[in-house]
Enzyme design. Structure first.
Site, short mmCIF file in Angstrom:
data_model
loop_
_atom_site.label_atom_id
_atom_site.label_comp_id
_atom_site.label_asym_id
_atom_site.label_seq_id
_atom_site.Cartn_x
_atom_site.Cartn_y
_atom_site.Cartn_z
N ASP A 130 0.86 -1.18 0.00
CA ASP A 130 0.00 0.00 0.00
C ASP A 130 0.89 1.23 0.00
OD1 ASP A 130 -2.43 -1.42 0.09
OD2 ASP A 130 -2.35 -1.58 2.26
N ASP A 148 -7.04 -1.48 -4.56
CA ASP A 148 -8.12 -1.15 -3.62
C ASP A 148 -9.06 -0.12 -4.23
OD1 ASP A 148 -6.79 -2.79 -1.77
OD2 ASP A 148 -5.71 -1.10 -0.88
#
Length: 177
Positions: A130, A148
């Protein structure tokens, strides 16, 4: 035989279009992770972070759990999470295969592509990379990635299709009776 194969591809063009979109999404996700993490690694900081604006940073976070880091410390969590992700991916692929609606193709393709990007990342790195960090003052939204974002957009498209497009189909069908 060639005619049957052509007919199959024509009858499943939404499926193959969806697979193409999903592949592009997964590829963009994986390359963005590679590029951003490489950039952050070259900063040579202990905890690499690059401030882009007054509300957005590029950060390096390895998420071993699921959304927002839930189940990060679950014993054998990577195997459980991977099994659940693969099961959901299989269901979504079957749904895409049976689908006959363009809106739904885009929604499912975004979700499948995002899921695929994160699954590949989890298999290769035992965690999901991330790097997008949005914040206001000291309050940070948990870091996330392009996969995401694609899943989120796919779910939004599903909801829009379900609440705005489907009711119109129902009304049109009801008025024809």
């Amino acid at each position: 035989m060639n005619h049957k194969l052509t007919q199959f591809f024509l009858s499943k063009k939404l499926f193959f279009c969806g697979l193409t979109i999903a592949t592009i999404v997964a590829t963009l996700d994986l390359y963005s992770k590679k590029i951003v993490f490489s950039f952050l690694n070259n900063l040579n900081y202990e905890h690499p972070e690059f401030s882009v604006t007054g509300f957005f940073n590029l950060v390096k976070v390895w998420n071993k759990g699921v959304s927002f880091g839930m189940f990060n410390n679950l014993a054998d969590g990577k195997y459980i999470i991977l099994a659940v992700n693969l099961s959901i991916l299989t269901i979504l692929l079957v749904w895409l295969y049976r689908n006959k609606i363009v809106y739904l193709t885009w929604a499912l393709a975004m979700i499948i592509g995002g899921a695929l990007g994160n699954i590949i990342d989890r298999i290769m790195n035992h965690a999901v990379a991330d790097f997008l960090d949005f914040y206001i003052d000291k309050y940070h939204w948990p870091a996330f990635n392009l996969a995401d974002s694609a899943v989120f957009l796919g779910v939004v498209l599903l909801l829009l299709e379900n609440y705005f497009v489907k009711p119109n189909h129902v009304q049109l069908n009801a008025s024809k009776k």
